[in-house]
Design an enzyme around this catalytic site. Structure first.
Site, mmCIF file in Angstrom:
data_model
loop_
_atom_site.group_PDB
_atom_site.id
_atom_site.type_symbol
_atom_site.label_atom_id
_atom_site.label_comp_id
_atom_site.label_asym_id
_atom_site.label_seq_id
_atom_site.Cartn_x
_atom_site.Cartn_y
_atom_site.Cartn_z
ATOM 1 N N ASP A 14 -3.038 -0.196 5.217
ATOM 2 C CA ASP A 14 -4.168 0.054 4.314
ATOM 3 C C ASP A 14 -5.323 -0.910 4.599
ATOM 4 O O ASP A 14 -5.100 -2.038 5.049
ATOM 5 C CB ASP A 14 -3.682 -0.103 2.857
ATOM 6 N N ASN A 16 -8.452 0.136 6.220
ATOM 7 C CA ASN A 16 -9.346 0.510 7.325
ATOM 8 C C ASN A 16 -10.786 0.712 6.851
ATOM 9 O O ASN A 16 -11.731 0.263 7.499
ATOM 10 C CB ASN A 16 -8.888 1.825 7.974
ATOM 11 N N ARG A 18 -12.305 -0.466 4.125
ATOM 12 C CA ARG A 18 -12.946 -1.726 3.712
ATOM 13 C C ARG A 18 -13.310 -2.587 4.910
ATOM 14 O O ARG A 18 -14.348 -3.233 4.948
ATOM 15 C CB ARG A 18 -12.027 -2.497 2.739
ATOM 16 N N TRP A 19 -12.484 -2.584 5.913
ATOM 17 C CA TRP A 19 -12.761 -3.350 7.138
ATOM 18 C C TRP A 19 -14.085 -2.861 7.746
ATOM 19 O O TRP A 19 -14.936 -3.674 8.128
ATOM 20 C CB TRP A 19 -11.616 -3.161 8.138
ATOM 21 N N ARG A 27 -16.614 4.344 7.726
ATOM 22 C CA ARG A 27 -15.172 4.175 7.496
ATOM 23 C C ARG A 27 -14.317 4.561 8.714
ATOM 24 O O ARG A 27 -13.297 3.927 8.992
ATOM 25 C CB ARG A 27 -14.723 5.049 6.312
ATOM 26 N N HIS A 31 -10.670 3.366 11.051
ATOM 27 C CA HIS A 31 -9.481 4.122 11.474
ATOM 28 C C HIS A 31 -9.271 3.993 12.986
ATOM 29 O O HIS A 31 -8.148 3.896 13.459
ATOM 30 C CB HIS A 31 -9.619 5.598 11.095
ATOM 31 N N SER A 59 -1.221 10.481 3.732
ATOM 32 C CA SER A 59 -0.408 10.837 2.564
ATOM 33 C C SER A 59 -0.761 12.233 2.060
ATOM 34 O O SER A 59 -1.810 12.787 2.408
ATOM 35 C CB SER A 59 -0.630 9.811 1.445
ATOM 36 N N ARG A 65 -9.829 13.182 0.376
ATOM 37 C CA ARG A 65 -10.953 12.449 0.983
ATOM 38 C C ARG A 65 -12.014 13.420 1.500
ATOM 39 O O ARG A 65 -11.732 14.608 1.682
ATOM 40 C CB ARG A 65 -10.416 11.572 2.125
ATOM 41 N N LEU A 125 13.118 1.558 20.314
ATOM 42 C CA LEU A 125 12.569 1.731 18.967
ATOM 43 C C LEU A 125 12.278 3.212 18.682
ATOM 44 O O LEU A 125 11.843 3.935 19.569
ATOM 45 C CB LEU A 125 11.248 0.947 18.884
ATOM 46 N N SER A 183 2.148 3.738 -3.604
ATOM 47 C CA SER A 183 1.389 4.953 -3.271
ATOM 48 C C SER A 183 2.257 6.095 -2.708
ATOM 49 O O SER A 183 1.931 6.697 -1.680
ATOM 50 C CB SER A 183 0.265 4.614 -2.283
ATOM 51 N N GLU A 194 13.162 -5.329 0.892
ATOM 52 C CA GLU A 194 12.357 -6.524 0.641
ATOM 53 C C GLU A 194 10.901 -6.104 0.828
ATOM 54 O O GLU A 194 10.598 -5.274 1.684
ATOM 55 C CB GLU A 194 12.717 -7.625 1.641
HETATM 56 C C1 IPE Z 1 -1.816 4.858 1.293
HETATM 57 O O1 IPE Z 1 -3.090 4.328 1.288
HETATM 58 C C2 IPE Z 1 -1.723 5.935 2.339
HETATM 59 C C3 IPE Z 1 -1.796 5.472 3.724
HETATM 60 C C4 IPE Z 1 -1.832 4.239 4.126
HETATM 61 C C5 IPE Z 1 -1.764 6.523 4.717
HETATM 62 P P1 IPE Z 1 -4.211 4.861 0.289
HETATM 63 O O2 IPE Z 1 -5.421 4.047 0.564
HETATM 64 O O3 IPE Z 1 -4.346 6.337 0.425
HETATM 65 O O4 IPE Z 1 -3.586 4.534 -1.126
HETATM 66 P P2 IPE Z 1 -4.247 4.230 -2.525
HETATM 67 O O5 IPE Z 1 -5.145 5.390 -2.841
HETATM 68 O O6 IPE Z 1 -5.032 2.961 -2.387
HETATM 69 O O7 IPE Z 1 -3.106 4.075 -3.465
HETATM 70 C C1 IPE Z 2 -5.689 3.298 5.339
HETATM 71 O O1 IPE Z 2 -6.965 2.772 5.159
HETATM 72 C C2 IPE Z 2 -5.691 4.496 6.262
HETATM 73 C C3 IPE Z 2 -5.441 5.784 5.614
HETATM 74 C C4 IPE Z 2 -5.136 5.969 4.371
HETATM 75 C C5 IPE Z 2 -5.542 6.962 6.466
HETATM 76 P P1 IPE Z 2 -7.932 3.322 4.041
HETATM 77 O O2 IPE Z 2 -8.759 4.420 4.639
HETATM 78 O O3 IPE Z 2 -7.185 3.693 2.823
HETATM 79 O O4 IPE Z 2 -8.855 2.054 3.798
HETATM 80 P P2 IPE Z 2 -9.393 1.540 2.393
HETATM 81 O O5 IPE Z 2 -8.213 1.377 1.496
HETATM 82 O O6 IPE Z 2 -10.337 2.568 1.895
HETATM 83 O O7 IPE Z 2 -10.048 0.240 2.715
HETATM 84 MG MG MG Z 3 -6.654 2.652 1.187
#
Ligand code: IPE
Ligand code: IPE
Ligand code: MG
Length: 227
Positions: A14, A16, A18-19, A27, A31, A59, A65, A125, A183, A194
């Protein structure tokens, strides 16, 4: 030397978006960088001898989105998998998925199947991408199969119909980006996992931090309800 390696590591990748935002970028740039980190961590997991690595890539809720972002993620996945094949072969990595693939385009489904077929005899793996994955959806699909086959409802029978049937319980769950929630990820399989939550955004995550987390895991006392 890292002792007590987990057999199955699962990661909620999680942060990407915000980075990218922190850098004034779109955004999707996050990714793109995130996909490179997937490669680094997969190689690191394979090198150290982890058996199963499940990565949350898309997810069942991520369809909410913007269309442009969803389409970008689909294209990125297709490109990533095609580029990755030589690396899977070199690293002896088997590629698998969890999640309901039927919602993806025929083209993407074909790529996924192709990479699975090519890597199916690799014995190192297993990298498992969670694609259109939602734990509730997975459990409901498993219960429907139990019902269709008129089987007893017990843990063992349910588990054999989960998408993760061949990979088993998660030993270590990692989530990046500072969010402390699961999530809808592997709810059944993390019963005794853990957990480690790090503030690092996924595109900044690297092999060194991954190995530090494995060391921390090695020092934990897993009791499974015993003493
Ligand atoms: C969880 O991240 C799904 C993935 C990393 C693919 P999200 O960014 O979708 O989750 P929430 O909305 O913050 O809970
Ligand atoms: C996780 O990063 C990647 C996916 C859910 C596909 P996000 O896209 O959720 O990044 P944030 O949480 O908005 O920063
Ligand atoms: Mg996210």
């Amino acid at each position: 030397m890292i002792t007590n390696l987990p057999k199955h590591v699962a990661i909620i990748m999680d942060g990407n978006g915000r980075w990218a935002k922190n850098r004034g970028l779109n955004r999707v740039k996050g990714h793109e960088r995130g996909a490179e980190v997937v490669r680094e961590i997969t190689t690191a997991a394979s090198d150290i001898g982890i058996k199963f690595l499940t990565l949350y890539a898309f997810s069942t809720e991520n369809w909410k989105r913007p269309k442009m972002e969803v389409e970008f993620l689909m294209k990125l996945l297709d490109r990533y998998l095609k580029n990755e094949l030589p690396i899977y072969m070199k690293e002896n990595v088997k590629f698998e998925t969890v999640g309901d693939l039927s919602k993806f385009s025929k083209t993407l489904q074909k790529t996924i199947q192709h990479i699975k077929n090519k890597t199916k005899n690799n014995s190192g793996l297993t990298q498992i991408l969670a694609l259109n994955y939602g734990s509730r959806d997975e459990i409901i699909r498993a219960i429907k199969k139990l019902n269709e086959n008129h089987e007893d409802i017990n843990e063992q029978n349910l588990e054999k119909y989960l998408d993760s049937a061949n990979f088993g319980d998660v030993d270590l769950l990692i989530r990046t980006s500072g969010e402390v929630r699961v999530s809808n990820f592997l709810l059944w399989q993390i019963a005794y996992a853990e957990m480690v939550f790090t503030d690092t955004l996924w595109p900044d995550f690297n092999k060194d931090e991954f190995y530090d987390i494995l060391k921390e895991y090695g020092n934990r006392d897993r009791r499974f309800g015993g003493v």
